[in-house]
Design a protein around this motif. Sequence first.
Motif, PDB file in Angstrom:
ATOM      1  N   GLN A 192      -6.370  -4.974  -8.771  1.00 42.66           N
ATOM      2  CA  GLN A 192      -6.551  -3.524  -8.712  1.00 42.66           C
ATOM      3  C   GLN A 192      -5.208  -2.798  -8.702  1.00 42.66           C
ATOM      4  OE1 GLN A 192      -8.974  -2.860  -5.263  1.00 42.66           O
ATOM      5  NE2 GLN A 192     -10.804  -3.817  -6.162  1.00 42.66           N
ATOM      6  N   ASP A 193      -4.218  -3.394  -8.019  1.00 39.96           N
ATOM      7  CA  ASP A 193      -2.892  -2.787  -7.983  1.00 39.96           C
ATOM      8  C   ASP A 193      -2.254  -2.807  -9.366  1.00 39.96           C
ATOM      9  OD1 ASP A 193      -0.846  -1.553  -6.365  1.00 39.96           O
ATOM     10  OD2 ASP A 193       0.339  -3.374  -6.643  1.00 39.96           O
ATOM     11  N   ASP A 194      -2.469  -3.911 -10.089  1.00 38.58           N
ATOM     12  CA  ASP A 194      -1.957  -3.973 -11.472  1.00 38.58           C
ATOM     13  C   ASP A 194      -2.604  -2.888 -12.333  1.00 38.58           C
ATOM     14  OD1 ASP A 194      -0.285  -6.094 -10.905  1.00 38.58           O
ATOM     15  OD2 ASP A 194      -1.715  -7.623 -11.541  1.00 38.58           O
ATOM     16  N   ALA A 195      -3.901  -2.690 -12.134  1.00 46.34           N
ATOM     17  CA  ALA A 195      -4.608  -1.660 -12.908  1.00 46.34           C
ATOM     18  C   ALA A 195      -4.070  -0.277 -12.561  1.00 46.34           C
ATOM     19  CB  ALA A 195      -6.105  -1.736 -12.623  1.00 46.34           C
ATOM     20  N   ILE A 196      -3.801  -0.041 -11.287  1.00 50.08           N
ATOM     21  CA  ILE A 196      -3.245   1.258 -10.867  1.00 50.08           C
ATOM     22  C   ILE A 196      -1.882   1.479 -11.510  1.00 50.08           C
ATOM     23  CG2 ILE A 196      -2.315   2.516  -8.871  1.00 50.08           C
ATOM     24  CD1 ILE A 196      -4.570   1.227  -7.210  1.00 50.08           C
TER      25      ILE A 196
ATOM     26  N   ILE B 276       0.840  -1.202   0.000  1.00 52.09           N
ATOM     27  CA  ILE B 276       0.000   0.000   0.000  1.00 52.09           C
ATOM     28  C   ILE B 276       0.876   1.254   0.000  1.00 52.09           C
ATOM     29  CG2 ILE B 276      -1.698   1.302   1.344  1.00 52.09           C
ATOM     30  CD1 ILE B 276      -2.712  -1.416   2.410  1.00 52.09           C
ATOM     31  N   ARG B 277       1.926   1.225   0.812  1.00 45.65           N
ATOM     32  CA  ARG B 277       2.820   2.381   0.898  1.00 45.65           C
ATOM     33  C   ARG B 277       3.482   2.661  -0.452  1.00 45.65           C
ATOM     34  NH1 ARG B 277       8.306   2.649   4.639  1.00 45.65           N
ATOM     35  NH2 ARG B 277       8.986   4.732   3.954  1.00 45.65           N
ATOM     36  N   GLN B 278       3.986   1.606  -1.079  1.00 44.85           N
ATOM     37  CA  GLN B 278       4.647   1.805  -2.367  1.00 44.85           C
ATOM     38  C   GLN B 278       3.658   2.178  -3.456  1.00 44.85           C
ATOM     39  OE1 GLN B 278       7.825   2.091  -2.596  1.00 44.85           O
ATOM     40  NE2 GLN B 278       8.033   1.509  -0.409  1.00 44.85           N
ATOM     41  N   GLN B 279       2.395   1.706  -3.287  1.00 48.32           N
ATOM     42  CA  GLN B 279       1.356   2.129  -4.234  1.00 48.32           C
ATOM     43  C   GLN B 279       1.146   3.638  -4.135  1.00 48.32           C
ATOM     44  OE1 GLN B 279      -3.227   1.742  -3.869  1.00 48.32           O
ATOM     45  NE2 GLN B 279      -2.545  -0.237  -4.706  1.00 48.32           N
TER      46      GLN B 279
END
Length: 282
Positions: A124-128, A63-66
């Motif tokens: 969702q992270d891949d999409a971001i 989450i932090r790196q996102q």
Amino acid sequence: MRFTIKLKLAMTFMFLILLLGITAMLGISSVSTMNTILSEMLDGPVSRLQLTQELKIEELQQIRQQKNLLLAQTPEETKTALDQINQARSAYDKAFSTVLSKATEEGEATWNKLSALSQEFRKQDDAIQAYVQAGNTAAALKISNGDNRKVIAGMDELLAQITALEQGRLKAADVATDVEYAHTRLILVSLAAGAAVISIIAALWIVMSISKGIHSAVSSVRKVSEGDLTEFAEIKTRDEIGELLGFVNSMIERLRGVAGDALTASDYVSSGSQQLSSASEQ
């Protein structure tokens, strides 16, 4: 059965050795049980708690790196954030794989839910990441602040449930070890008290039998030394002391015979003396 002093001592020591052996076996059994409980705790709840904490840490790292990725201003910052995300993903997957191999039937359903949410978070992270690399930061922020936040909340709730479950198991194991300790302590204290009581009783039994026998022998010998041959020693035991008193009685009986023979001879001498005196007068 003849209870000699040797037999009494042998029986007493054999019984004490038996109690000592039983105490040692119970102690070893108790230690083995506690060791098993502790091993199960370390390999089960403790290990799963540790892995759950690792999952939480790696989740927060992703989450932090996102967020760092969304705030990146240069290609270098974007690359660094992506590298950190991949490292956190790898660590998360490794911990998750390990914890699944240790999962119990009771917690399996919760872990399956967490697995599904983790996969959804990953999508969702891949999409971001794709939106950020395409320069569409607004779309990436929309996913991060919307659906992705809901998935993260669900993952946190499941991790909290798992933590509470494993802490409950640790508490139950702690109670089990306390019960086992109290049970073993009661048995060992009871055996020690029983051994002490039996030792005291056996010691008193042996000492009193020897003391009474010796006292009877001394009394009989003293009367003999005083010239009293009218009483025999009373024999109440069949041990070595009783055998000694039997010999004392045999001695008294022989002395009676000797005394009787001496009296008879004395009577004969007295009678002969009277006859000689009569003959001399004549």
